[in-house]
Design a protein around this motif. Structure first.
Motif, PDB file in Angstrom:
ATOM      1  N   GLU A 275       0.766  -1.074  -0.126  1.00  0.00           N
ATOM      2  CA  GLU A 275       0.054  -0.013   0.046  1.00  0.00           C
ATOM      3  C   GLU A 275       0.914   1.255   0.069  1.00  0.00           C
ATOM      4  O   GLU A 275       0.444   2.266  -0.897  1.00  0.00           O
ATOM      5  N   ALA A 276       1.976   1.280   0.869  1.00  0.00           N
ATOM      6  CA  ALA A 276       2.781   2.540   0.963  1.00  0.00           C
ATOM      7  C   ALA A 276       3.483   2.893  -0.356  1.00  0.00           C
ATOM      8  O   ALA A 276       3.651   3.883  -0.753  1.00  0.00           O
ATOM      9  N   ILE A 277       4.029   1.760  -1.140  1.00  0.00           N
ATOM     10  CA  ILE A 277       4.509   1.949  -2.499  1.00  0.00           C
ATOM     11  C   ILE A 277       3.469   2.448  -3.308  1.00  0.00           C
ATOM     12  O   ILE A 277       3.989   3.237  -4.414  1.00  0.00           O
ATOM     13  N   THR A 278       2.487   1.574  -3.381  1.00  0.00           N
ATOM     14  CA  THR A 278       1.336   2.269  -4.591  1.00  0.00           C
ATOM     15  C   THR A 278       1.054   3.736  -4.055  1.00  0.00           C
ATOM     16  O   THR A 278       0.873   4.480  -5.382  1.00  0.00           O
ATOM     17  N   GLN A 279       0.910   4.210  -3.041  1.00  0.00           N
ATOM     18  CA  GLN A 279       0.742   5.507  -2.674  1.00  0.00           C
ATOM     19  C   GLN A 279       1.622   6.503  -3.365  1.00  0.00           C
ATOM     20  O   GLN A 279       1.464   7.503  -3.749  1.00  0.00           O
ATOM     21  N   VAL A 280       2.860   6.033  -3.235  1.00  0.00           N
ATOM     22  CA  VAL A 280       4.302   6.870  -3.648  1.00  0.00           C
ATOM     23  C   VAL A 280       4.106   6.563  -5.100  1.00  0.00           C
ATOM     24  O   VAL A 280       4.095   7.911  -5.851  1.00  0.00           O
ATOM     25  N   CYS A 281       3.731   5.817  -5.916  1.00  0.00           N
ATOM     26  CA  CYS A 281       3.458   5.740  -7.322  1.00  0.00           C
ATOM     27  C   CYS A 281       2.401   6.674  -7.884  1.00  0.00           C
ATOM     28  O   CYS A 281       2.588   7.532  -8.830  1.00  0.00           O
ATOM     29  N   ARG A 282       1.323   6.518  -6.995  1.00  0.00           N
ATOM     30  CA  ARG A 282       0.247   7.362  -7.664  1.00  0.00           C
ATOM     31  C   ARG A 282       0.510   9.076  -7.444  1.00  0.00           C
ATOM     32  O   ARG A 282       0.189   9.533  -8.265  1.00  0.00           O
ATOM     33  N   SER A 283       1.213   9.251  -6.251  1.00  0.00           N
ATOM     34  CA  SER A 283       1.327  10.634  -6.210  1.00  0.00           C
ATOM     35  C   SER A 283       2.439  11.210  -7.145  1.00  0.00           C
ATOM     36  O   SER A 283       2.640  12.304  -7.369  1.00  0.00           O
ATOM     37  N   ARG A 284       3.340  10.188  -7.731  1.00  0.00           N
ATOM     38  CA  ARG A 284       4.297  10.881  -8.941  1.00  0.00           C
ATOM     39  C   ARG A 284       4.033  10.088 -10.082  1.00  0.00           C
ATOM     40  O   ARG A 284       4.758  10.257 -11.243  1.00  0.00           O
ATOM     41  N   GLY A 285       2.776   9.597 -10.544  1.00  0.00           N
ATOM     42  CA  GLY A 285       2.514   9.379 -11.717  1.00  0.00           C
ATOM     43  C   GLY A 285       3.124   8.028 -12.498  1.00  0.00           C
ATOM     44  O   GLY A 285       3.550   8.193 -13.592  1.00  0.00           O
ATOM     45  N   MET A 286       3.390   6.979 -11.575  1.00  0.00           N
ATOM     46  CA  MET A 286       4.341   5.887 -11.827  1.00  0.00           C
ATOM     47  C   MET A 286       3.451   4.531 -11.906  1.00  0.00           C
ATOM     48  O   MET A 286       2.329   4.773 -11.255  1.00  0.00           O
ATOM     49  N   TRP A 287       3.947   3.606 -12.284  1.00  0.00           N
ATOM     50  CA  TRP A 287       3.245   2.288 -12.390  1.00  0.00           C
ATOM     51  C   TRP A 287       3.809   1.554 -11.230  1.00  0.00           C
ATOM     52  O   TRP A 287       5.242   1.372 -11.033  1.00  0.00           O
ATOM     53  N   HIS A 288       2.983   0.642 -10.568  1.00  0.00           N
ATOM     54  CA  HIS A 288       3.499  -0.070  -9.580  1.00  0.00           C
ATOM     55  C   HIS A 288       3.483  -1.744 -10.100  1.00  0.00           C
ATOM     56  O   HIS A 288       2.368  -2.114 -10.169  1.00  0.00           O
ATOM     57  N   HIS A 289       4.572  -2.364 -10.109  1.00  0.00           N
ATOM     58  CA  HIS A 289       4.703  -3.608 -10.617  1.00  0.00           C
ATOM     59  C   HIS A 289       5.090  -4.465  -9.457  1.00  0.00           C
ATOM     60  O   HIS A 289       5.930  -4.010  -8.715  1.00  0.00           O
ATOM     61  N   ALA A 290       4.333  -5.622  -9.036  1.00  0.00           N
ATOM     62  CA  ALA A 290       5.031  -6.614  -7.932  1.00  0.00           C
ATOM     63  C   ALA A 290       5.335  -7.681  -8.461  1.00  0.00           C
ATOM     64  O   ALA A 290       4.626  -8.507  -9.258  1.00  0.00           O
ATOM     65  N   ASP A 291       6.506  -8.342  -8.271  1.00  0.00           N
ATOM     66  CA  ASP A 291       7.113  -9.334  -8.568  1.00  0.00           C
ATOM     67  C   ASP A 291       6.772 -10.428  -7.558  1.00  0.00           C
ATOM     68  O   ASP A 291       7.424 -10.623  -6.451  1.00  0.00           O
ATOM     69  N   GLY A 292       5.677 -11.360  -7.831  1.00  0.00           N
ATOM     70  CA  GLY A 292       5.104 -12.378  -7.020  1.00  0.00           C
ATOM     71  C   GLY A 292       5.283 -13.627  -7.437  1.00  0.00           C
ATOM     72  O   GLY A 292       4.572 -14.540  -7.352  1.00  0.00           O
ATOM     73  N   ALA A 293       6.440 -13.740  -8.248  1.00  0.00           N
ATOM     74  CA  ALA A 293       6.602 -14.927  -8.951  1.00  0.00           C
ATOM     75  C   ALA A 293       6.518 -16.302  -7.838  1.00  0.00           C
ATOM     76  O   ALA A 293       5.978 -17.283  -8.210  1.00  0.00           O
ATOM     77  N   TRP A 294       7.345 -15.897  -6.680  1.00  0.00           N
ATOM     78  CA  TRP A 294       6.952 -16.867  -5.714  1.00  0.00           C
ATOM     79  C   TRP A 294       5.769 -16.639  -4.743  1.00  0.00           C
ATOM     80  O   TRP A 294       5.117 -17.676  -4.541  1.00  0.00           O
ATOM     81  N   GLY A 295       5.761 -15.536  -4.173  1.00  0.00           N
ATOM     82  CA  GLY A 295       4.676 -15.274  -3.110  1.00  0.00           C
ATOM     83  C   GLY A 295       3.519 -14.906  -3.475  1.00  0.00           C
ATOM     84  O   GLY A 295       2.692 -14.301  -2.853  1.00  0.00           O
ATOM     85  N   GLY A 296       3.219 -14.510  -4.758  1.00  0.00           N
ATOM     86  CA  GLY A 296       2.125 -13.751  -5.349  1.00  0.00           C
ATOM     87  C   GLY A 296       0.696 -14.094  -4.743  1.00  0.00           C
ATOM     88  O   GLY A 296      -0.270 -13.292  -4.963  1.00  0.00           O
ATOM     89  N   LEU A 297       0.580 -15.409  -4.690  1.00  0.00           N
ATOM     90  CA  LEU A 297      -0.534 -16.022  -3.961  1.00  0.00           C
ATOM     91  C   LEU A 297      -0.680 -16.043  -2.415  1.00  0.00           C
ATOM     92  O   LEU A 297      -1.825 -16.655  -1.873  1.00  0.00           O
ATOM     93  N   GLY A 298       0.272 -15.289  -1.872  1.00  0.00           N
ATOM     94  CA  GLY A 298       0.312 -15.326  -0.199  1.00  0.00           C
ATOM     95  C   GLY A 298      -1.240 -15.007   0.334  1.00  0.00           C
ATOM     96  O   GLY A 298      -1.246 -15.247   1.770  1.00  0.00           O
TER      97      GLY A 298
END
Length: 503
Positions: A275-298
């Motif tokens: 959530e904190a990283i997404t907030q940074v991205c939204r405030s600066r017009g950036m894309w938030h990609h998460a690498d959940g290759a291992w833990g994406g379904l946690g």
């Protein structure tokens, strides 16, 4: 039958062709012979998988054998189908990497699910090209992508494409992020593109998988514009450091366009603050990609779910079903909240290929045109063998095993726990008093212990850098693994350490 017109001065050629229905040709096989060989192969597969515990976890390939395989050598005359099974049994199967064995703890590699093994054969026989044209397996792929997104907790509109693994998924998502950003800046071609692209910067934690750097390089981002953000003591991305790095780059005239967070770092299983990283991205017009290759379904695991709040707000997510779900190797997924952004990045047209815009070809979402249907069917089969309850139970099983190993390490007088998760990975070391007092000597001993454990073949673990020191690392992603296998691992570590310290 149409008769071709005669051309003056060009006599018609008389060509004798075999009847295509007569069953002849270099690849033709008698149907009964083919069926018999399939039955023998099926028996071999079932026997191979059922006896996996009885074989060494891993076995090095002799150098002479490696050379012989690598040199090739095609016979002049074709061989009988039975030679294939003989070759696999003698030249391939005796030398496993180890990931199918329940006492394999080194890397995030899983054994194949039973449903996946069967589905792989069926999909290979159907032999669909799931990139172009119209085929049921392409529509099935759309469905299993939606199922994966739902398991991960992503937004309902999420779509995407299956890939060969996390490396390709990360590449596609970074490519989509770049195109989205440049479109927003009206810089998709010409001098505007050149000027903007030369200033793009991306960010990932210092615990990121190496595939992120590969993906960045592939889309033309030089190393100096790929920022490694420091992490906290819990190995989670330091959000304040991220903000400072982005703002400094903005002030210097660069164009920050994407942040890649970790949903399960390879080294320690850390999950970045979504959530904190997404907030940074939204405030600066950036894309938030998460690498959940291992833990994406946690999010499917109750004890982990709080760490995954905010997944629905991600722009994209990488998930590897061939890791924690045991889909046969070669099945990753690039999940994008707005799948049209993938199409904007990767759709190309040709006069000989014109897809249906209401039901876009899957090649519109990726760089591959020819794509195997095995990914969709093996994933579908595995998900339907498990069900949602089975997915949750499987992931919880891995958590329970990691917790068991952590307790055993903490109770062991000769071992020290370094870190454990939150995903199912445990890093530990030999206690200082039992492993020499100099850190460098202890690091060398850890490397030697891992190598000896691997060579003995009863268990297999790896090493990793932890706070600047080489330590032992064990992760869990094999549905066959039990507490007895964990006990075997610890006994092998103890025996190896004792042997090396007295040698």
């Amino acid at each position: 039958m149409l008769t071709p017109p005669e051309s003056p001065g060009l006599p018609l050629l008389s060509v004798s062709l075999p009847d295509p229905g007569d069953g002849t040709g270099p690849l033709a096989v008698d149907p009964k012979k083919f069926r018999d060989e399939l039955v023998v192969a099926a028996d071999w597969v079932a026997d191979y998988l059922s006896r996996i515990r009885q074989r060494p976890v891993a076995q090095p390939v002799p150098l002479e054998h490696r050379r012989a395989l690598a040199e090739g050598g095609m016979p002049q005359e074709g061989q009988d189908l039975g030679a294939l099974l003989e070759f696999v049994g003698q030249a391939v199967a005796p030398y496993p990497t180890g990931n199918g064995h329940p006492a394999f703890f080194a890397w995030i590699n899983s054994p194949p699910s039973p449903a996946g093994v069967i589905a792989e054969l069926l999909a290979t026989a159907v032999n669909a090209t799931c990139g172009m044209g119209e085929h049921a397996l392409m529509d099935l792929e759309r469905g299993v992508v939606r199922d994966l997104a739902a398991l991960a907790g992503m937004a309902p509109a999420t779509g995407g494409v299956l890939t060969s693994g996390g490396s390709m998924a990360n590449l596609l998502c970074l490519g989509a992020a770049r195109t989205w950003f440049l479109r927003g800046h009206e810089a998709t071609d010409g001098p505007a593109y050149d000027q903007a692209h030369a200033r793009l910067t991306a960010y990932h934690s210092d615990q990121a998988h190496m595939s992120v750097a590969k993906a960045a390089a592939t889309i033309g981002l030089p190393p100096w514009r790929l920022r490694a953000v420091p992490t906290t003591a819990e190995r989670r991305m330091d959000v304040e450091a991220l903000k400072a790095m982005i703002d400094a780059d903005l002030a210097s005239g660069l164009l920050p366009f994407c942040v890649v967070s970790n949903l399960g770092s390879t080294a320690s299983g850390a999950v970045d603050p979504i959530e904190a990283i997404t907030q940074v991205c939204r405030s600066r017009g950036m894309w938030h990609h998460a690498d959940g290759a291992w833990g994406g379904l946690g999010a499917m695991v109750p004890e982990l779910a709080p760490l995954y709040r905010g997944v629905a707000d991600l722009d994209s997510l990488t998930v590897d079903p061939h890791k924690t779900l045991s889909v046969p190797v070669g099945c990753g997924a690039a999940l994008v909240t707005d799948p049209d952004r993938l199409r904007e990045a990767f759709t190309y047209r040709a006069s000989y290929l014109d897809g249906d815009q209401d039901w876009p070809w899957m090649s519109d979402y990726t760089i591959e045109l020819t794509r195997p249907g095995t990914r969709a069917l093996t994933l579908w089969a595995t998900l339907h063998q498990l069900g949602r309850a089975g997915v949750s139970s499987l992931l919880q099983h891995y958590q329970d095993l990691a917790r068991y190993l952590s307790r055993r390490v903490q109770a062991h007088p000769a071992l020290e726990l370094c870190s454990d998760g939150p995903l199912p990975v445990v890093c530990f070391r030999l206690a200082a008093g039992t492993a020499l007092d100099r850190p460098e000597a202890r690091a060398d001993l850890h490397t030697a212990v891992a190598a000896r454990v691997q060579a003995r073949g009863h268990a297999y673990l790896a090493t990793v850098c932890h706070d600047g020191e080489t330590v032992l690392r064990a992760c869990f992603c094999n549905y066959l693994t039990t507490a007895d296998d964990v006990d075997t691992l610890l006994e092998e570590v103890r025996a190896a350490a004792q042997h090396l310290s007295t040698a």
